[in-house]
Design a protein around this motif. Structure first.
Motif, PDB file in Angstrom:
ATOM      1  N   LEU A  31    -101.316  23.808 -22.328  1.00  0.00           N
ATOM      2  CA  LEU A  31    -100.860  22.428 -22.263  1.00  0.00           C
ATOM      3  C   LEU A  31     -99.355  22.403 -22.009  1.00  0.00           C
ATOM      4  CD1 LEU A  31    -102.427  19.769 -22.687  1.00  0.00           C
ATOM      5  CD2 LEU A  31    -101.588  19.753 -25.042  1.00  0.00           C
ATOM      6  N   GLN A  32     -98.964  21.729 -20.931  1.00  0.00           N
ATOM      7  CA  GLN A  32     -97.542  21.472 -20.661  1.00  0.00           C
ATOM      8  C   GLN A  32     -97.160  20.242 -21.476  1.00  0.00           C
ATOM      9  OE1 GLN A  32     -95.392  23.056 -18.126  1.00  0.00           O
ATOM     10  NE2 GLN A  32     -93.760  21.888 -19.118  1.00  0.00           N
ATOM     11  N   MET A  33     -96.350  20.419 -22.500  1.00  0.00           N
ATOM     12  CA  MET A  33     -96.044  19.315 -23.400  1.00  0.00           C
ATOM     13  C   MET A  33     -95.163  18.266 -22.722  1.00  0.00           C
ATOM     14  SD  MET A  33     -97.799  20.068 -25.991  1.00  0.00           S
ATOM     15  CE  MET A  33     -97.251  18.660 -26.956  1.00  0.00           C
ATOM     16  N   ARG A  34     -95.521  17.014 -22.925  1.00  0.00           N
ATOM     17  CA  ARG A  34     -94.723  15.894 -22.427  1.00  0.00           C
ATOM     18  C   ARG A  34     -93.938  15.218 -23.551  1.00  0.00           C
ATOM     19  NH1 ARG A  34     -98.722  12.393 -18.467  1.00  0.00           N
ATOM     20  NH2 ARG A  34     -99.156  13.988 -16.892  1.00  0.00           N
ATOM     21  N   ALA A  35     -94.576  15.104 -24.709  1.00  0.00           N
ATOM     22  CA  ALA A  35     -93.928  14.446 -25.847  1.00  0.00           C
ATOM     23  C   ALA A  35     -94.553  14.962 -27.130  1.00  0.00           C
ATOM     24  CB  ALA A  35     -94.073  12.926 -25.759  1.00  0.00           C
ATOM     25  N   ALA A  36     -93.808  14.822 -28.216  1.00  0.00           N
ATOM     26  CA  ALA A  36     -94.301  15.144 -29.551  1.00  0.00           C
ATOM     27  C   ALA A  36     -93.858  14.027 -30.483  1.00  0.00           C
ATOM     28  CB  ALA A  36     -93.760  16.495 -30.021  1.00  0.00           C
ATOM     29  N   SER A  37     -94.368  14.037 -31.708  1.00  0.00           N
ATOM     30  CA  SER A  37     -93.883  13.082 -32.703  1.00  0.00           C
ATOM     31  C   SER A  37     -93.800  13.772 -34.049  1.00  0.00           C
ATOM     32  CB  SER A  37     -94.778  11.834 -32.779  1.00  0.00           C
ATOM     33  OG  SER A  37     -95.992  12.117 -33.446  1.00  0.00           O
ATOM     34  N   LEU A  38     -93.008  13.174 -34.941  1.00  0.00           N
ATOM     35  CA  LEU A  38     -92.709  13.794 -36.227  1.00  0.00           C
ATOM     36  C   LEU A  38     -93.481  13.142 -37.359  1.00  0.00           C
ATOM     37  CD1 LEU A  38     -88.822  14.194 -35.977  1.00  0.00           C
ATOM     38  CD2 LEU A  38     -90.620  15.740 -35.176  1.00  0.00           C
ATOM     39  N   GLU A  53    -100.067  17.756 -20.510  1.00  0.00           N
ATOM     40  CA  GLU A  53    -100.949  17.862 -19.339  1.00  0.00           C
ATOM     41  C   GLU A  53    -101.537  19.270 -19.284  1.00  0.00           C
ATOM     42  OE1 GLU A  53    -100.630  17.871 -14.452  1.00  0.00           O
ATOM     43  OE2 GLU A  53     -99.060  16.897 -15.653  1.00  0.00           O
ATOM     44  N   VAL A  54    -102.837  19.344 -19.069  1.00  0.00           N
ATOM     45  CA  VAL A  54    -103.490  20.634 -18.937  1.00  0.00           C
ATOM     46  C   VAL A  54    -103.034  21.272 -17.620  1.00  0.00           C
ATOM     47  CG1 VAL A  54    -105.702  21.845 -18.740  1.00  0.00           C
ATOM     48  CG2 VAL A  54    -105.508  19.850 -20.242  1.00  0.00           C
ATOM     49  N   LYS A  68    -110.030  19.577 -17.678  1.00  0.00           N
ATOM     50  CA  LYS A  68    -109.676  20.230 -16.419  1.00  0.00           C
ATOM     51  C   LYS A  68    -108.182  20.115 -16.200  1.00  0.00           C
ATOM     52  CE  LYS A  68    -110.542  16.125 -13.559  1.00  0.00           C
ATOM     53  NZ  LYS A  68    -110.625  15.198 -14.723  1.00  0.00           N
ATOM     54  N   VAL A  69    -107.670  20.901 -15.287  1.00  0.00           N
ATOM     55  CA  VAL A  69    -106.254  20.855 -14.945  1.00  0.00           C
ATOM     56  C   VAL A  69    -105.886  19.439 -14.506  1.00  0.00           C
ATOM     57  CG1 VAL A  69    -104.501  21.679 -13.328  1.00  0.00           C
ATOM     58  CG2 VAL A  69    -106.106  23.297 -14.362  1.00  0.00           C
ATOM     59  N   GLY A  70    -104.796  18.928 -15.043  1.00  0.00           N
ATOM     60  CA  GLY A  70    -104.334  17.582 -14.732  1.00  0.00           C
ATOM     61  C   GLY A  70    -104.661  16.549 -15.791  1.00  0.00           C
ATOM     62  N   ASP A  71    -105.588  16.867 -16.705  1.00  0.00           N
ATOM     63  CA  ASP A  71    -105.934  15.928 -17.767  1.00  0.00           C
ATOM     64  C   ASP A  71    -104.773  15.771 -18.743  1.00  0.00           C
ATOM     65  OD1 ASP A  71    -108.430  15.603 -16.689  1.00  0.00           O
ATOM     66  OD2 ASP A  71    -109.504  16.733 -18.242  1.00  0.00           O
ATOM     67  N   ARG A  72    -104.607  14.557 -19.264  1.00  0.00           N
ATOM     68  CA  ARG A  72    -103.626  14.301 -20.327  1.00  0.00           C
ATOM     69  C   ARG A  72    -104.366  14.266 -21.660  1.00  0.00           C
ATOM     70  NH1 ARG A  72     -99.816   9.116 -21.771  1.00  0.00           N
ATOM     71  NH2 ARG A  72    -101.842   8.084 -21.734  1.00  0.00           N
ATOM     72  N   VAL A  73    -103.988  15.157 -22.568  1.00  0.00           N
ATOM     73  CA  VAL A  73    -104.708  15.288 -23.827  1.00  0.00           C
ATOM     74  C   VAL A  73    -103.737  15.499 -24.982  1.00  0.00           C
ATOM     75  CG1 VAL A  73    -106.758  16.264 -22.699  1.00  0.00           C
ATOM     76  CG2 VAL A  73    -104.991  17.801 -23.587  1.00  0.00           C
ATOM     77  N   VAL A  98    -108.752  19.635 -28.422  1.00  0.00           N
ATOM     78  CA  VAL A  98    -107.956  18.582 -27.809  1.00  0.00           C
ATOM     79  C   VAL A  98    -108.844  17.373 -27.521  1.00  0.00           C
ATOM     80  CG1 VAL A  98    -106.299  20.180 -26.756  1.00  0.00           C
ATOM     81  CG2 VAL A  98    -108.308  19.438 -25.447  1.00  0.00           C
ATOM     82  N   VAL A  99    -108.223  16.208 -27.369  1.00  0.00           N
ATOM     83  CA  VAL A  99    -108.941  14.982 -26.999  1.00  0.00           C
ATOM     84  C   VAL A  99    -108.153  14.241 -25.930  1.00  0.00           C
ATOM     85  CG1 VAL A  99    -110.006  14.726 -29.281  1.00  0.00           C
ATOM     86  CG2 VAL A  99    -107.841  13.588 -28.806  1.00  0.00           C
ATOM     87  N   ALA A 100    -108.869  13.542 -25.074  1.00  0.00           N
ATOM     88  CA  ALA A 100    -108.228  12.655 -24.104  1.00  0.00           C
ATOM     89  C   ALA A 100    -107.636  11.460 -24.839  1.00  0.00           C
ATOM     90  CB  ALA A 100    -109.245  12.185 -23.071  1.00  0.00           C
ATOM     91  N   VAL A 101    -106.503  10.961 -24.357  1.00  0.00           N
ATOM     92  CA  VAL A 101    -105.828   9.851 -25.028  1.00  0.00           C
ATOM     93  C   VAL A 101    -105.978   8.579 -24.199  1.00  0.00           C
ATOM     94  CG1 VAL A 101    -104.196  11.313 -26.256  1.00  0.00           C
ATOM     95  CG2 VAL A 101    -103.623  10.512 -23.963  1.00  0.00           C
TER      96      VAL A 101
END
Length: 337
Positions: A32-39, A68-69, A80-85, A126-129
């Motif tokens: 997973l290429q991370m886009r954001a996290a939260s605390l 993004e996967v 699959k590749v490209g999914d946001r999870v 993982v789950v789709a958001v």
């Protein structure tokens, strides 16, 4: 790739940026290429060594994020590749009741967390958001939102007209306010800040109590319910607030034990209110993948948007975690990669 890790010891000064090898997915795994996290407040406790000082070091922290996967291993069919999870908090808790084994698979603790540019995960974890959410909003879901959902709709069965007392305006509490309002429940919320209470009213809180001005806040909570007490308390304070939660809840009501903001030891909290009022006190330890997916369907159908207080660059992660201690945020603090 860049990451943050606790190295050599616990303590915020030990949380430093590091370089890690690029992850490669094996069978059943994804990257997973991370886009954001939260605390979460848990992240501060982990960093200080107060959550579990037996965690292995070095430790990459944080449980919550979205990405993004970018790579999948053999046999992966769920994504699959490209999914946001988003990763699930308990990587081994897919469905059913929690168990000792499922509880040992939490990210940012027993398992490496998401404070890294790329993360290796099991495809089952993982789950789709919901598509309408921004990355920062989606990143706030795995721990705080699932915890609130579990407390209200799985461990309990909140219904329209119920009175729910929510403590404070942090991540779990604001999600509990939003979810309870979706169900048609009446929400009473506490805070030491009148400004935050006004913001909570704008989100749908029916009544507010400033616990600094009213240290015996259980008294107005009962008064607001005709002297009967509330149906459900979202208890995030711990030892310093539990006794009042037991006084605020009605006979036969429920207290969801979630947080330890004022300490984890019960101290002088007596058992008589629980026994004599037949209160159900239920511990909530986030939730399963199935709960996360049920919650996401409700969020997508309602168009609900998580409340993100502010967004901090990944490079300022340590300072952001440190800021959790002052409780100044309303909702979630997000990290942008």
């Amino acid at each position: 790739m860049k990451a943050f890790a606790l190295q050599g010891s616990f303590g915020l000064d030990a949380l430093r940026p590091i370089d890690l090898p690029e992850p490669e997915p094996g069978p059943g795994q994804i990257v997973l290429q991370m886009r954001a996290a939260s605390l979460n407040f848990r992240d501060l406790l982990v960093a200080k060594g107060l959550y579990n000082p037996k965690f292995s070091l070095p430790l990459v922290p944080l449980s919550d994020g979205v990405g993004e996967v970018v790579a999948v291993g053999d046999g992966v069919t769920r994504v699959k590749v490209g999914d946001r999870v988003s990763p699930i908090f308990h990587q081994r808790w897919i469905d059913g009741e929690i168990s000792a084994d499922k509880a040992r698979g939490a990210l940012g603790g027993e398992l490496p967390g998401v404070a890294a540019e790329r993360v290796l995960l099991d495809a089952e974890g993982v789950v789709a958001v919901p598509q309408h959410l921004t990355d920062e909003e989606a990143a706030s879901l795995p721990c705080a939102a699932v915890t609130a959902w579990n407390a209200l709709f799985v461990a309990s069965h909140i219904k329209a007209g119920d009175a729910v007392l929510v403590q404070g305006t942090g991540g779990v509490s604001i999600f509990a306010l939003q979810f309870a309002r979706l169900a048609g429940a009446r929400v009473i919320i506490t805070s030491s800040s009148d400004e935050k209470l006004e913001r909570a009213r704008a989100l749908g809180a029916s009544e507010t109590i400033n616990y600094r001005a009213n240290p015996d806040w259980d008294v107005p909570a009962r008064s607001l319910t005709g002297g009967e007490g509330v149906d459900h308390v979202i208890e995030v304070g711990g030892a310093g607030t539990l006794a009042r939660s037991l006084r605020a809840v009605r006979f036969g009501g429920r207290v969801s034990l979630i947080g330890v903001l004022t300490g984890g030891a019960l101290g002088d909290v007596g058992l008589f209110p629980i026994l004599m009022k037949q209160i159900t006190a239920h511990g909530i330890f986030v939730g399963s993948r199935a709960m996360f997916e049920d919650m996401n369907r409700a969020i997508a159908a309602s168009g609900l948007r998580p409340v993100v207080d502010r967004v901090v660059p990944f490079a300022e992660l340590r300072q952001a975690i440190e800021s959790m201690a002052n409780g100044a945020h309303f909702g979630k603090i997000a990290i942008r990669f």
